[in-house]
Design an enzyme around this catalytic site. Sequence first.
Site, PDB file in Angstrom:
ATOM      1  N   ARG A   1       0.841  -1.220   0.000  1.00 23.45           N
ATOM      2  CA  ARG A   1       0.000   0.000   0.000  1.00 23.45           C
ATOM      3  C   ARG A   1       0.865   1.256   0.000  1.00 23.45           C
ATOM      4  O   ARG A   1       0.482   2.298  -0.534  1.00 23.45           O
ATOM      5  CB  ARG A   1      -0.967   0.002   1.193  1.00 23.45           C
ATOM      6  CG  ARG A   1      -1.798   1.292   1.269  1.00 23.45           C
ATOM      7  CD  ARG A   1      -3.009   1.197   2.194  1.00 23.45           C
ATOM      8  NE  ARG A   1      -2.708   0.649   3.489  1.00 23.45           N
ATOM      9  CZ  ARG A   1      -2.078   1.310   4.476  1.00 23.45           C
ATOM     10  NH1 ARG A   1      -1.670   2.550   4.313  1.00 23.45           N
ATOM     11  NH2 ARG A   1      -1.840   0.709   5.623  1.00 23.45           N
TER      12      ARG A   1
ATOM     13  N   TYR B   1     -16.904  14.974 -15.531  1.00 22.52           N
ATOM     14  CA  TYR B   1     -17.336  13.598 -15.272  1.00 22.52           C
ATOM     15  C   TYR B   1     -18.243  13.630 -14.034  1.00 22.52           C
ATOM     16  O   TYR B   1     -17.846  14.150 -12.986  1.00 22.52           O
ATOM     17  CB  TYR B   1     -16.085  12.755 -15.029  1.00 22.52           C
ATOM     18  CG  TYR B   1     -16.362  11.309 -14.821  1.00 22.52           C
ATOM     19  CD1 TYR B   1     -16.790  10.510 -15.866  1.00 22.52           C
ATOM     20  CD2 TYR B   1     -16.199  10.726 -13.569  1.00 22.52           C
ATOM     21  CE1 TYR B   1     -17.051   9.168 -15.677  1.00 22.52           C
ATOM     22  CE2 TYR B   1     -16.453   9.386 -13.373  1.00 22.52           C
ATOM     23  CZ  TYR B   1     -16.893   8.612 -14.434  1.00 22.52           C
ATOM     24  OH  TYR B   1     -17.149   7.282 -14.238  1.00 22.52           O
TER      25      TYR B   1
ATOM     26  N   ASP C   1      -8.366  17.398 -15.055  1.00 25.01           N
ATOM     27  CA  ASP C   1      -8.623  16.004 -15.423  1.00 25.01           C
ATOM     28  C   ASP C   1      -8.230  15.873 -16.895  1.00 25.01           C
ATOM     29  O   ASP C   1      -8.888  16.433 -17.784  1.00 25.01           O
ATOM     30  CB  ASP C   1     -10.102  15.665 -15.199  1.00 25.01           C
ATOM     31  CG  ASP C   1     -10.414  14.191 -15.461  1.00 25.01           C
ATOM     32  OD1 ASP C   1      -9.719  13.576 -16.289  1.00 25.01           O
ATOM     33  OD2 ASP C   1     -11.373  13.678 -14.859  1.00 25.01           O
TER      34      ASP C   1
ATOM     35  N   LYS D   1      -9.222   4.643 -19.319  1.00 26.73           N
ATOM     36  CA  LYS D   1      -9.588   5.082 -20.658  1.00 26.73           C
ATOM     37  C   LYS D   1      -8.373   4.978 -21.588  1.00 26.73           C
ATOM     38  O   LYS D   1      -7.879   3.894 -21.807  1.00 26.73           O
ATOM     39  CB  LYS D   1     -10.171   6.498 -20.590  1.00 26.73           C
ATOM     40  CG  LYS D   1     -11.178   6.693 -19.412  1.00 26.73           C
ATOM     41  CD  LYS D   1     -12.445   5.900 -19.553  1.00 26.73           C
ATOM     42  CE  LYS D   1     -13.272   5.822 -18.268  1.00 26.73           C
ATOM     43  NZ  LYS D   1     -13.585   7.070 -17.616  1.00 26.73           N
TER      44      LYS D   1
HETATM   45  C1  PLP Z   1     -14.028   7.551 -16.332  1.00 29.33           C
HETATM   46  C2  PLP Z   1     -13.617   8.903 -15.901  1.00 29.33           C
HETATM   47  C3  PLP Z   1     -13.300   9.188 -14.559  1.00 29.33           C
HETATM   48  C4  PLP Z   1     -13.424   8.163 -13.457  1.00 29.33           C
HETATM   49  O1  PLP Z   1     -12.533   7.120 -13.614  1.00 29.33           O
HETATM   50  P1  PLP Z   1     -12.782   5.630 -13.037  1.00 29.33           P
HETATM   51  O2  PLP Z   1     -11.543   4.926 -13.448  1.00 29.33           O
HETATM   52  O3  PLP Z   1     -14.036   5.114 -13.658  1.00 29.33           O
HETATM   53  O4  PLP Z   1     -12.933   5.780 -11.555  1.00 29.33           O
HETATM   54  C5  PLP Z   1     -12.878  10.461 -14.249  1.00 29.33           C
HETATM   55  N1  PLP Z   1     -12.785  11.425 -15.189  1.00 29.33           N
HETATM   56  C6  PLP Z   1     -13.102  11.197 -16.476  1.00 29.33           C
HETATM   57  C7  PLP Z   1     -12.983  12.285 -17.469  1.00 29.33           C
HETATM   58  C8  PLP Z   1     -13.527   9.933 -16.883  1.00 29.33           C
HETATM   59  O5  PLP Z   1     -13.844   9.717 -18.170  1.00 29.33           O
END
Ligand code: PLP
Length: 403
Positions: free
Chosen positions: A60, A113, A185, A210
């Site tokens: 961790r 998101y 982000d 993604k």
């Molecule tokens: C999918 C997504 C998230 C969240 O990510 P997870 O891996 O599903 O927790 C955050 N920001 C954006 C822009 C996303 O597309």
Amino acid sequence: MTDIRRMHPATRIIHAGQHPDPATGAVSTPIYQTSTFAFKNADEGAARFQGRDPGFKYTRLGNPTVAALEECLAILEGGCGALGAATGMAAINTVYVALLEQGAHVVGTDSVYGPSRLVLENEYRRFGVASTWVDSSKPENVAAAMRPSTKMVYIETPANPTMKLTDIAACADIAHAQGALLVVDNTFASPVLQQPLALGADVVVHSLTKYINGHTDVVGGAIVSSSPALHDRLRKVHVAFGGTMDPHQAWLILRGVKTLGLRMERAQANSLEIARLLEAHPGVAWVLHPGLPSHPQHALMLRQMAGPGAVFSFGVKGGLEAGKALIDSVKLATLAVSLGGVETLIEHPASMTHTGMPKKEREAAGITDDLVRISVGCEDVRDLIADLEQALVKAAAAVPVGA
Ligand SMILES: *Cc1c(COP(=O)(O)O)cnc(C)c1O
């Protein structure tokens, strides 16, 4: 190896953080599937816990496979350090918990998101954190929402499904003028197309689920910091809250990231070709793609990104029924949420992800009945075009005559 930070992105994604294993010479980073690490003696254990010896202690708190991915991501984003997280939301929550406090205020992009906004509005509010959500594609809206208590500006660009872009450098100036931090982000663009830290952002967050992993087979997140002080603060909170990354997950993502440059190149070219074709298609009302000159922020895309990415939205003539018929008729594109994988995914927010949202509220957020979002993958573009063309014929047939 010469300084990897000076190499081009396509080289960095293959080599950054990925050194032959010191123990065995293995070229592929091994999966150190262990929860704990043995110390030679009490003195070594003491030195590790006191930070005098940087060796590993407990997974961790740090693991060699996770550390390889963290080094890679820090170099890709041009940051001082990166932290692997169990999911994108685990990364985002570490940023909120570590950098906000009671009485703090956040200004954010209204179309971020969903959960990134909802946790602040529904959960952090209970701890005295306030937030204001604005259309950040106009920096003056961000400036107008700033308060003396604003500690963080939180933006997502491009933000979907409205495909709005936010000027990162302008938001960095607005945030810093008031001593606030800018968090970006960068999931949609990925570091091969956009590097927010170089534009003045303090922290970058990612859903590695993604584009960075890119194979729709693992979830993960990351935080990259612009300064050692921010990295240390985030690290301390991250390991204590426990949303850290597992070594096997890190290994899968290390495997995925190596082809990020190739995948993005192909997906982006496919996406632009499809967008141009749809823009001229009689069954399509509008197309919002940052790579098209018709996108209202095309100039900003050219200024702050190396390319427009591969996600875009379009409107099907005939509204809700036509949109539903289109996604029910595609045979190659897969009907699913998420994005950034090698396979093309398509979704119709009005009949799928946003059905629970009142129509008025939904439309005010730019999510109209006819909006279809597509994350274009790496297939042969001719097959994708043939699929969409046959689905558009069915969508047109679903609209009552005279409607
Ligand atoms: C999918 C997504 C998230 C969240 O990510 P997870 O891996 O599903 O927790 C955050 N920001 C954006 C822009 C996303 O597309």
